[in-house]
Design a protein around this motif. Sequence first.
Motif, short mmCIF file in Angstrom:
data_model
loop_
_atom_site.label_atom_id
_atom_site.label_comp_id
_atom_site.label_asym_id
_atom_site.label_seq_id
_atom_site.Cartn_x
_atom_site.Cartn_y
_atom_site.Cartn_z
N UNK A 116 -69.40 32.91 -50.15
CA UNK A 116 -68.08 33.28 -49.60
C UNK A 116 -68.16 33.31 -48.08
N UNK A 117 -69.19 33.94 -47.56
CA UNK A 117 -69.36 34.00 -46.10
C UNK A 117 -69.46 32.59 -45.52
N UNK A 118 -70.22 31.73 -46.20
CA UNK A 118 -70.45 30.38 -45.70
C UNK A 118 -69.16 29.56 -45.69
N UNK A 119 -68.37 29.67 -46.77
CA UNK A 119 -67.12 28.90 -46.85
C UNK A 119 -66.15 29.35 -45.76
N UNK A 162 -65.01 38.60 -55.30
CA UNK A 162 -65.55 37.84 -54.17
C UNK A 162 -64.50 37.60 -53.10
N UNK A 163 -63.23 37.58 -53.53
CA UNK A 163 -62.13 37.28 -52.61
C UNK A 163 -61.33 38.51 -52.24
N UNK A 164 -61.96 39.69 -52.29
CA UNK A 164 -61.25 40.90 -51.88
C UNK A 164 -60.74 40.75 -50.46
N UNK A 165 -59.51 41.16 -50.23
CA UNK A 165 -58.88 40.93 -48.91
C UNK A 165 -59.71 41.52 -47.78
N UNK A 166 -60.24 42.71 -47.98
CA UNK A 166 -61.04 43.34 -46.92
C UNK A 166 -62.29 42.53 -46.62
N UNK A 167 -62.91 41.99 -47.66
CA UNK A 167 -64.12 41.18 -47.47
C UNK A 167 -63.81 39.89 -46.73
N UNK A 168 -62.76 39.21 -47.16
CA UNK A 168 -62.39 37.94 -46.52
C UNK A 168 -62.02 38.19 -45.05
N UNK A 169 -61.27 39.26 -44.81
CA UNK A 169 -60.89 39.58 -43.43
C UNK A 169 -62.13 39.85 -42.57
N UNK A 170 -63.09 40.57 -43.12
CA UNK A 170 -64.32 40.86 -42.38
C UNK A 170 -65.04 39.56 -42.00
N UNK A 171 -65.16 38.64 -42.95
CA UNK A 171 -65.81 37.36 -42.65
C UNK A 171 -65.04 36.57 -41.61
#
Length: 249
Positions: A116-119, A162-171
Amino acid sequence: MLDYEKEAGDYDALRGGEARAEAAARAVLGLTPGGAGRLLDVACGTGIVTRRLAAARPRLRVTGVDLTPAMVGMAAARLPGAVVRADSRRLPFPDAAFDAVTSIWLLHLLDDPEDVRTVVAECARVLRPGGVYVTTVDKAAAHDVGSDIDAVLADRPRRPAADAAATVTEHAVRHGLRPAGETVFRGTGQGRSPRSAIADLRRGWFTVLPPGGPRTEEFAARLARLPDQDRPRADPSFRVCAFRRPAAV
């Protein structure tokens, strides 16, 4: 994870078809600057949404990329000469090549948090200053519409989103992007009936419940006892977030 090489032929029909694609494209374009010249649709699948992005803005040069050969073949038939086979973790494009990058229904499929981080990093890398990255988030949660089907499935095992909004925003922020708005769209035609939910279980769509497993069949039996086996419950509403790369000073 599903075998998308096998799923390609039925993929659109099982996921809302043209109605859902139209709603998705409208949501994406609503978050995409009108003056964008080049757009990259990462994990474009069959191209059903990608084609609508291109048709809605004739001046927008749209490129699709997907890893699965069968999906690439279908997308290429819809957008001849505009689809590339490649891994979203290693996009074959130079830095700052696109005014907009989209990834619709991709991040939730990635089992490894590092992927997820890489994408997200790759989508940010190929984005020009002033450009936007648009992606769906919290996809699994969207399917919980408070129905009797959801009540039956409430205690099923789940993997972290894996696609939690908070996680995606952090990345996204880590890679130089800033939140730039969000919207939702209705997943027309994707409301589950008990019978279709049973079929989904046995097809492996609930990734932590392997087809044929005892717990899978336990949930299937509970779903089979619900009334109105063929009546779809409410459609899900999908959340879409945009992130902008600040313009160069």
